[in-house]
Scaffold this active site. Sequence first.
Site, short mmCIF file in Angstrom:
data_model
loop_
_atom_site.label_atom_id
_atom_site.label_comp_id
_atom_site.label_asym_id
_atom_site.label_seq_id
_atom_site.Cartn_x
_atom_site.Cartn_y
_atom_site.Cartn_z
CB CYS A 214 1.77 -11.15 -6.82
SG CYS A 214 3.13 -10.23 -7.54
CB CYS B 125 4.02 -5.45 -12.51
SG CYS B 125 2.50 -6.37 -12.77
CB THR C 240 7.75 -9.15 -6.29
OG1 THR C 240 7.37 -8.46 -5.10
CG2 THR C 240 6.54 -9.84 -6.89
CD GLU D 268 6.29 -11.00 -2.09
OE1 GLU D 268 5.95 -11.88 -1.28
OE2 GLU D 268 5.58 -10.61 -3.02
CG HIS E 218 5.84 -1.05 -8.93
ND1 HIS E 218 5.59 -2.04 -9.86
CD2 HIS E 218 5.94 -1.70 -7.74
CE1 HIS E 218 5.54 -3.21 -9.26
NE2 HIS E 218 5.74 -3.03 -7.97
CE1 TYR F 161 1.34 -2.12 -4.58
CE2 TYR F 161 2.39 -2.37 -6.72
CZ TYR F 161 2.41 -2.56 -5.37
OH TYR F 161 3.47 -3.18 -4.76
CB CYS G 11 -1.79 -6.18 -10.15
SG CYS G 11 -1.02 -5.11 -8.92
CD GLU H 255 2.93 -6.61 -3.81
OE1 GLU H 255 3.87 -7.43 -3.79
OE2 GLU H 255 2.07 -6.60 -4.71
#
Length: 484
Positions: free
Chosen positions: A98, A102, A189, A256, A291, A295, A298, A446
């Site tokens: 990650c 984002c 995050t 996180e 968001h 995904y 990423c 996640e």
Amino acid sequence: MKTREEYIESLKKLNLEVYLMGEKVECPTEHPIIKPSMNSVAMTYELAAKPEYEELMTATSSLTGEKINRFTHLHQSTEDLVKKVKMQRLLGQKTASCFQRCVGLDAANAVFSTTYECDEAHGTNYHENFKKYWERIQREDLVVDGAMTDPKGDRSLSPSQQKDPDMYLRVVERREDGIVVRGSKAHQTGIVNSHEVIVMPTIAMRPEDKDYAVAFALPADAEGIFMIYGRQSCDTRKLEPNADIDVGNKNFGGHEALMIFEDVFVPNDRIFMNGETDFAGMMVERFASYHRQSYGGCKVGVGDVLIGATALAADYNGVPKASHIKDKIIEMNHLNETLYSCGIACSCEGCEMKAGNYYVDTLLANVCKQNITRMPYEITRLAEDIAGGLMVTMPSQQDYDNEKLRPYIDKYLQGNADVPTEDRMRILRLIENITLGTAAVGYRTESMHGAGSPQAQRIMIGRQANVEQKKELAKDIAGINKKK
């Protein structure tokens, strides 16, 4: 725009209050558990400085007309939305983890359009506040965390019904010069690698929840804010002497944290919502949709690395030509490209908002994320199938570095005779890192719960699918209800 080095230096100047393993971290940028996650964010700066990635990694600001990092861009077209997904896939490929920017990008675009419409309805000045704030973010090329998820307490109760009123972040005092807030945001995050944080409500609100319908921005080191760093599987491997092979991905990672707001003051010019409960749900839905689109980029980039590592494991095991191995790798690619297709589709079908920035197709963004709650798990299963049990039973790096033991490990753990045993160990540890280790936070769990858990997407799909229209289509084809 900042360089990689300038970004790291700017982090060192922050006075962050961070706790990890029960102790206060004096220098987060140098802590061995945190540093790989910082390197992942730094890659967003490094690639933006390379001419070959300029088209994906940079954009022209709609606010200033200047060249900016795309992670601070307000989308101006469906092409921008597509480039965002492609940029995220690239960074997943480069870090296998990650890269954390984002959330802030998605928050910015959601807040930008929501504040515009809130001002139209209520005569507030939130949109102008946000524009001025975001111009600074673009100009200084800052990392912004997006904070939406509250602890929620008893989820059968609304924010104002909770036994402990701090289970949702709330306004505890309204003053002439601003507000004072208290509460926390969970699963944050990249917050320890961020300069700023945008806070948003986490659910739609009722009038009685007015104190919880709040959005604002603050420096990550504002007085009254502190962070408790989240535990990850296999994280203490990074603390071992000469940590390398066993870490799996030595240079990059994610993180996180639980973020605490202990009576924190927010000045008026940093407030983007303050009691407008009728717009809380809009902000939540728009952020979530952006968001969920993310995904499709990423997770696919990390999937590319996992597929490559799995194919190498097959090579090193001496079975690359086995038909069932080839078929499983084909299936992994099929699943990964399906996820990417969804991310691209919801981008291409996006539309312009009243505020002027572009928004994804909500239905397709939710379909994208719904697939991501499933397909990375199957990709992971196939990776573990092909890698074999040695991935989780082989000796440690300390054993391998032992002069007596190394010859035996080299001898008995060798697969393909043309491949050094160390290379085989390294690739198996990388697969372990993504499927079971620290990177599994971002790639597996996640994928399930980030940007909303599976049921959240199913609710949105149910709302957006327009089943009544589909019924009419069927009636028309079947000749039902037609006048004789």
